[in-house]
Design a protein around this motif. Structure first.
Motif, PDB file in Angstrom:
ATOM      1  N   THR A  13       0.831  -1.198   0.000  1.00 27.80           N
ATOM      2  CA  THR A  13       0.000   0.000   0.000  1.00 27.80           C
ATOM      3  C   THR A  13       0.866   1.247   0.000  1.00 27.80           C
ATOM      4  O   THR A  13       1.575   1.525   0.965  1.00 27.80           O
ATOM      5  N   SER A  14       0.819   1.998  -1.086  1.00 22.37           N
ATOM      6  CA  SER A  14       1.594   3.236  -1.173  1.00 22.37           C
ATOM      7  C   SER A  14       0.788   4.383  -0.577  1.00 22.37           C
ATOM      8  O   SER A  14      -0.438   4.431  -0.708  1.00 22.37           O
ATOM      9  N   ASP A  88      -2.192   4.913  -3.365  1.00 26.17           N
ATOM     10  CA  ASP A  88      -3.235   3.976  -2.955  1.00 26.17           C
ATOM     11  C   ASP A  88      -4.026   4.599  -1.806  1.00 26.17           C
ATOM     12  O   ASP A  88      -5.242   4.455  -1.696  1.00 26.17           O
ATOM     13  N   ASN A 117      -8.094   5.737  -8.380  1.00 28.32           N
ATOM     14  CA  ASN A 117      -7.332   4.594  -7.861  1.00 28.32           C
ATOM     15  C   ASN A 117      -7.201   4.578  -6.336  1.00 28.32           C
ATOM     16  O   ASN A 117      -6.640   3.633  -5.773  1.00 28.32           O
ATOM     17  N   VAL A 118      -7.722   5.594  -5.655  1.00 23.20           N
ATOM     18  CA  VAL A 118      -7.470   5.738  -4.223  1.00 23.20           C
ATOM     19  C   VAL A 118      -8.377   4.821  -3.417  1.00 23.20           C
ATOM     20  O   VAL A 118      -9.603   4.833  -3.572  1.00 23.20           O
ATOM     21  N   LYS A 119      -7.745   4.039  -2.545  1.00 20.72           N
ATOM     22  CA  LYS A 119      -8.492   3.100  -1.700  1.00 20.72           C
ATOM     23  C   LYS A 119      -8.914   3.716  -0.373  1.00 20.72           C
ATOM     24  O   LYS A 119      -9.831   3.229   0.290  1.00 20.72           O
ATOM     25  N   GLN A 220      -5.439   0.704   6.224  1.00 16.46           N
ATOM     26  CA  GLN A 220      -5.727  -0.586   5.605  1.00 16.46           C
ATOM     27  C   GLN A 220      -6.744  -1.405   6.402  1.00 16.46           C
ATOM     28  O   GLN A 220      -7.004  -2.557   6.078  1.00 16.46           O
TER      29      GLN A 220
END
Length: 354
Positions: A13-14, A88, A117-119, A220
């Protein structure tokens, strides 16, 4: 903008931190690196050129493996590109010197929406739960925190996955000043301590390093998705009277206590320049207005930032329950680590702060 290659890491995870050289942002960057995340920092080109201290900090980040992306949130195209390459997770630690600065995060919201793309997005919060206290605020705090509410509404309306970190008072500002934002250079009182209100109302003080560790754990964690994450360790509750007593223990002598009534404080707020008027307005909300505000009615029992038993709703989670292994720096721990005649850095951190 040249392609960015993030340093390899055991974590996939960046994380992109916006505002990573600020008082809170630097701790978030450090916590991300400590956790092994590929970490990038969005840096305004002028920031390093104009400020040697920030240039040194950025160099330290690079040495630890962080990647620097030079850009500005006012450049929509560059911001979208940075998020696509490095984000991310996007963490904002932008400032709050005005409603306009807070609402600059609306550009981040738009860029995240476009990037696609962002989680997880963490907006720049790290204080009180603004939706529940804004009505008790006086200006200029009311307008500034009201802007935070508008950012919350915008990210929810955009359907952006997020976590809002509510960590109350940062230890590095008010504790070294013995609860008085008016003290010059952050020096504690030597003979007289100023106490706003009756000194009995408690608030939660969370160390910036601890808050940042919690925030990085949350990015996360599915349990914090689209939630407000409250960081309110019961051991970190402290009233202004208790804070002054801890200072008296530290310096080995009693202090005369000068109590400032609400009417006098409100006058000080009106007459003071920014940022002192904002700081005093937050003190008013935390230590006077909060003392007469009813607890919020929710669903899951916990403690609020003033030590009152309250219930949480479906959008609220408690960091002390989610991450019971975290040991928090208490108010006493923080004060004990300060030199006897404390002098703060310009960013409000203590001299030995990592």
């Amino acid at each position: 903008m040249a392609p960015l290659v993030l340093k390899s890491s055991s974590s996939g995870t960046s994380i992109l931190v916006i505002g990573g050289t600020g008082t809170i942002g630097r701790h978030l960057v450090t916590a991300s690196l400590d956790a092994g995340h590929p970490t990038a920092v969005l840096v305004r080109p002028a920031a390093a050129a104009e400020d040697p201290a920030k240039a040194s900090l950025l160099e330290a980040f690079k040495t630890r493996g962080a990647s620097l992306i030079y850009g500005d949130i006012n450049d929509a195209e560059a911001l979208v590109a940075a998020i696509k390459q490095a984000g991310d997770v996007v963490i904002s630690a932008t400032g709050h010197s005005s409603p306009e600065e807070v609402e600059s995060q609306l550009r981040i919201v738009a860029a995240i929406k476009e990037a696609g793309n962002v989680k997880r997005f963490l907006p720049s919060e790290y204080g009180c739960d603004v939706e529940h206290v804004a009505e008790h605020m006086v200006e200029p705090a009311r307008s500034i925190l009201g802007a935070k509410v508008r950012v919350r509404h915008a990210l929810k309306a955009a359907g952006i996955p997020h976590t809002i970190v509510c960590s109350n008072w940062a230890q590095g500002f008010l504790l070294p000043r013995a609860g008085d934002p008016q003290l010059p250079d952050g020096r504690p009182p030597d003979t007289t301590a100023t106490i706003f209100g009756d000194g009995q109302v408690q608030a939660t003080f969370v160390n910036e390093q601890d808050m940042s560790r919690v925030a990085i754990k949350a990015v996360q964690d599915p349990r914090t998705l689209n939630k407000k994450l409250h960081v309110c360790p019961p051991t970190n509750l402290c009233s202004l009277n208790q804070l002054v007593s801890l200072w008296e223990d530290k310096i080995g002598k009693p202090l005369h206590r000068h109590y400032v009534a609400e009417e006098e404080l409100l006058k000080k707020i009106q007459e003071s320049p920014f940022p002192l008027n904002f700081q005093l307005a937050i003190v008013h909300a935390s230590f006077i207005a909060a003392g007469r505000a009813p607890s919020t009615k929710r669903n899951i029992h916990t403690k609020d930032s003033h030590g009152e038993t309250m219930t949480q709703g479906v959008d609220d989670v408690d960091a002390t329950q989610l991450y019971p292994g975290i040991s928090y720096i208490t108010v006493k721990d923080y004060l004990d680590a300060l030199p006897p005649h404390n002098t703060l850095r310009s960013d409000g951190s203590r001299p030995d702060s990592r």
